[in-house]
Design an enzyme around this catalytic site. Structure first.
Site, PDB file in Angstrom:
ATOM      1  N   CYS A  68       0.793  -1.238   0.000  1.00  0.00           N
ATOM      2  CA  CYS A  68       0.000   0.000   0.000  1.00  0.00           C
ATOM      3  C   CYS A  68       0.826   1.290   0.000  1.00  0.00           C
ATOM      4  O   CYS A  68       0.765   2.059  -0.954  1.00  0.00           O
ATOM      5  CB  CYS A  68      -0.914   0.015   1.222  1.00  0.00           C
ATOM      6  SG  CYS A  68      -2.101  -1.328   1.208  1.00  0.00           S
TER       7      CYS A  68
HETATM    8  N1  LIG Z   1      -2.658  -6.214   1.770  1.00  0.00           N
HETATM    9  C1  LIG Z   1      -3.159  -5.180   2.407  1.00  0.00           C
HETATM   10  O1  LIG Z   1      -2.864  -4.989   3.593  1.00  0.00           O
HETATM   11  C2  LIG Z   1      -4.117  -4.197   1.726  1.00  0.00           C
HETATM   12  C3  LIG Z   1      -4.755  -3.263   2.535  1.00  0.00           C
HETATM   13  C4  LIG Z   1      -5.649  -2.384   1.966  1.00  0.00           C
HETATM   14  C5  LIG Z   1      -5.880  -2.422   0.604  1.00  0.00           C
HETATM   15  N2  LIG Z   1      -5.248  -3.323  -0.189  1.00  0.00           N
HETATM   16  C6  LIG Z   1      -5.590  -3.335  -1.611  1.00  0.00           C
HETATM   17  O2  LIG Z   1      -6.399  -4.479  -1.877  1.00  0.00           O
HETATM   18  C7  LIG Z   1      -6.099  -4.974  -3.193  1.00  0.00           C
HETATM   19  C8  LIG Z   1      -5.684  -6.417  -3.101  1.00  0.00           C
HETATM   20  O3  LIG Z   1      -4.502  -6.493  -2.331  1.00  0.00           O
HETATM   21  P1  LIG Z   1      -3.967  -7.846  -1.700  1.00  0.00           P
HETATM   22  O4  LIG Z   1      -2.935  -7.431  -0.730  1.00  0.00           O
HETATM   23  O5  LIG Z   1      -5.073  -8.701  -1.237  1.00  0.00           O
HETATM   24  O6  LIG Z   1      -3.299  -8.513  -2.998  1.00  0.00           O
HETATM   25  P2  LIG Z   1      -2.796 -10.025  -3.142  1.00  0.00           P
HETATM   26  O7  LIG Z   1      -1.768 -10.003  -4.213  1.00  0.00           O
HETATM   27  O8  LIG Z   1      -2.492 -10.607  -1.809  1.00  0.00           O
HETATM   28  O9  LIG Z   1      -4.073 -10.796  -3.664  1.00  0.00           O
HETATM   29  C9  LIG Z   1      -4.660 -10.552  -4.907  1.00  0.00           C
HETATM   30  C10 LIG Z   1      -5.235 -11.846  -5.421  1.00  0.00           C
HETATM   31  O10 LIG Z   1      -5.910 -11.565  -6.653  1.00  0.00           O
HETATM   32  C11 LIG Z   1      -5.674 -12.640  -7.533  1.00  0.00           C
HETATM   33  N3  LIG Z   1      -5.940 -12.175  -8.884  1.00  0.00           N
HETATM   34  C12 LIG Z   1      -5.139 -11.441  -9.703  1.00  0.00           C
HETATM   35  N4  LIG Z   1      -5.772 -11.215 -10.864  1.00  0.00           N
HETATM   36  C13 LIG Z   1      -6.985 -11.795 -10.772  1.00  0.00           C
HETATM   37  C14 LIG Z   1      -8.083 -11.899 -11.655  1.00  0.00           C
HETATM   38  N5  LIG Z   1      -8.062 -11.330 -12.857  1.00  0.00           N
HETATM   39  N6  LIG Z   1      -9.160 -12.577 -11.232  1.00  0.00           N
HETATM   40  C15 LIG Z   1      -9.193 -13.161 -10.008  1.00  0.00           C
HETATM   41  N7  LIG Z   1      -8.184 -13.104  -9.130  1.00  0.00           N
HETATM   42  C16 LIG Z   1      -7.090 -12.423  -9.516  1.00  0.00           C
HETATM   43  C17 LIG Z   1      -4.248 -13.057  -7.257  1.00  0.00           C
HETATM   44  O11 LIG Z   1      -3.995 -14.372  -7.696  1.00  0.00           O
HETATM   45  C18 LIG Z   1      -4.200 -12.911  -5.731  1.00  0.00           C
HETATM   46  O12 LIG Z   1      -4.570 -14.114  -5.094  1.00  0.00           O
HETATM   47  C19 LIG Z   1      -5.037  -4.045  -3.760  1.00  0.00           C
HETATM   48  O13 LIG Z   1      -5.646  -3.037  -4.493  1.00  0.00           O
HETATM   49  C20 LIG Z   1      -4.399  -3.453  -2.509  1.00  0.00           C
HETATM   50  O14 LIG Z   1      -3.834  -2.184  -2.782  1.00  0.00           O
HETATM   51  C21 LIG Z   1      -4.371  -4.230   0.361  1.00  0.00           C
END
Ligand SMILES: NC(=O)c1ccc[n+]([C@@H]2O[C@H](COP(=O)([O-])OP(=O)(O)OC[C@H]3O[C@@H](n4cnc5c(N)ncnc54)[C@H](O)[C@@H]3O)[C@@H](O)[C@H]2O)c1
Length: 450
Positions: A283
């Site tokens: 983030c």
């Molecule tokens: N990790 C955090 O602490 C956090 C906190 C707040 C916001 N976010 C936001 O949330 C979002 C997700 O982050 P995350 O940390 O969970 O990411 P992550 O990489 O852990 O998980 C994303 C998942 O999406 C899957 N994916 C990718 N393309 C896809 C598709 N076309 N269809 C289906 N699945 C697909 C991936 O395989 C993966 O499992 C981002 O925008 C991030 O900025 C993350």
């Protein structure tokens, strides 16, 4: 676990009798990563049927087998959710048709020019569009710039003949997570929600009220999108400020950590932020630049964001310089030295190594001719990463006297609780401490703050 299925129709906002909020019996979660998996578990715990989707087949397979693939989420939580009968997971996107609501939790990285890469969102929208039906609630949770929901989600739904607020309900609700912090779970962090229309907002409030204790409605998707960016920019800028002050304090031989602790006794008007070897995680190093990019479209500069980014990105170089000077004091050059870095995960007590500044440190030390190894009890082996493929397959050095004494310098990049800093103080000759981890330990090691 609450075993009662939540299949009663959701409440209708009586102040808007013309807008019917659809009942939500099954929620689809797309992207089962750090955000999607806890969300899936939160719905299951409340007795809502939930269907997880991911393009990585390993994730649905692990969930179906009752196994967690994220360190701070115990296997038991996933196993319990599976046993409840409320959870299913798949790679088959045609099953979107079974759901009443879908929540997109896919990545939003930056490309090599520090510009937003929305391809994961647009690919997902294109994959689900054929299966979206009248009455669906579509919620975007991925962090992004204001306007994304309106510019990317709405036109795709309209192309399917669906009308926002009438036949499809489009919302944006940012994710808030503090991985590794036991005080907060997905359910007890207030959830901000914005909708494209009042009916969309009512549907979003209904969707999230089933899993979250507190839902905070806001007047539009753009407000919700900007709220998330404000939260993360606030952190990035304040960390940048304290990193700059650290460099000044080091030059003046003042202990910045003691200064921060003293300032923290002020009972109002001060929130402590802590310096470090650079920003990490999905983030804070990334999200601010989503706003910077979008602001350009409006002819506006985001000077605070860019300055903080510049300072924060300069921290690994600062740590390397401090290490170089400390080695020099001992009559050694970086070239040919053995450098052990403690902590590959970007923050303490988690296994998430995305954007970790440790990679940057390792690259820089190697470029100077050092022999680099790392120790991290949470990252036994470096898996695939988007930007640091060169380190894939490297394994964590074992925690042992020989490992530490063999190093010319040990750099603390992340201070995991599991690391024995008292032993480090006894065994190491030189420690470069970027986390104030050596404050309460003493030993033969020379300790340099950086
Ligand atoms: N990790 C955090 O602490 C956090 C906190 C707040 C916001 N976010 C936001 O949330 C979002 C997700 O982050 P995350 O940390 O969970 O990411 P992550 O990489 O852990 O998980 C994303 C998942 O999406 C899957 N994916 C990718 N393309 C896809 C598709 N076309 N269809 C289906 N699945 C697909 C991936 O395989 C993966 O499992 C981002 O925008 C991030 O900025 C993350």
């Amino acid at each position: 676990m609450n075993p009662k299925p939540n299949d009663a129709p959701s409440a209708v906002d009586s102040s808007r009798p013309q807008e019917r909020v659809p009942p939500i019996r099954k929620v689809g979660i797309i992207g089962l990563g750090y955000v999607g998996l806890p969300l899936l578990l939160a719905y299951a715990r409340k007795g809502t049927k939930v269907l997880g989707f991911d393009i990585d087949p390993h994730k649905p397979a692990s969930i179906l087998a009752g196994r967690s693939y994220i360190k701070h989420i115990p296997n038991d939580s996933v196993a319990e959710a599976m046993e409840s009968g409320f959870v299913d997971a798949t790679v088959d996107f045609s099953r979107i048709a079974e759901t009443d609501a879908v929540i997109l939790c896919v990545p939003t990285p930056l490309d090599e020019h520090l510009e937003p890469d929305l391809s994961y969102i647009t690919d997902t929208l294109d994959a689900i569009s054929p299966y979206v039906h009248a009455g669906h609630v579509i919620s975007l949770e991925s962090t992004t710039y204001p306007g994304t929901t309106e510019e990317e989600v709405v036109p795709r739904m309209e192309a399917r003949g669906l009308v926002p607020g009438k036949t499809v309900f489009i919302v944006y609700s940012p994710e808030r997570e503090d991985p590794g912090n036991p005080k907060f779970t997905a359910a007890n962090i207030p959830k901000v929600v914005g909708g494209m229309t009042p009916a969309c907002l009512a549907a979003g409030v209904s969707l999230y009220s089933t899993a979250f204790e507190t839902v905070v409605p806001v007047s539009s998707c753009a407000v919700a999108e900007m709220t998330k960016l404000l939260e993360n920019i606030y952190r990035a800028v304040n960390i940048g400020l304290v990193n700059e002050l650290k460099v000044v304090a080091d030059a003046m031989e003042i202990d910045i950590w003691e200064v921060i602790r003293a300032a923290s006794t002020k009972p109002f008007g001060f929130t402590p932020f802590f310096p470090g070897p650079g920003l990490g995680g999905h983030c804070i190093p990334i999200d601010p630049f989503y706003l910077t990019w979008k602001a350009r479209e409006y002819g506006v500069n985001t000077r605070f964001i860019e300055l903080a980014g510049q300072i924060n990105r300069g921290m690994p170089e600062y740590v390397v310089r401090r290490t170089m000077l400390a080695l020099n004091e001992q009559g050694k050059a970086v070239k040919g030295s053995r450098i052990l870095i403690l902590g590959l995960a970007y923050k303490a007590d988690v296994d998430d190594m995305r954007e970790s500044p440790t990679f940057e440190l390792m690259d820089r030390f190697v470029a100077l001719g050092a022999n680099v190894s790392y120790h991290d009890p949470h990252v036994p082996v470096i898996g695939p990463t988007r930007e640091h493929a060169n380190w894939k397959g490297m394994t964590s050095a074992p925690w042992a006297r020989e490992t530490v004494t063999a190093a010319d310098a040990v750099v603390i990049s992340t201070a995991h609780k599991a690391t024995n800093f008292a032993e480090l103080a006894q065994w190491a000759s030189l420690v470069i401490d970027t986390r104030d981890a050596m404050r309460n330990v003493s030993g033969a090691a020379t300790v340099v703050r950086a």
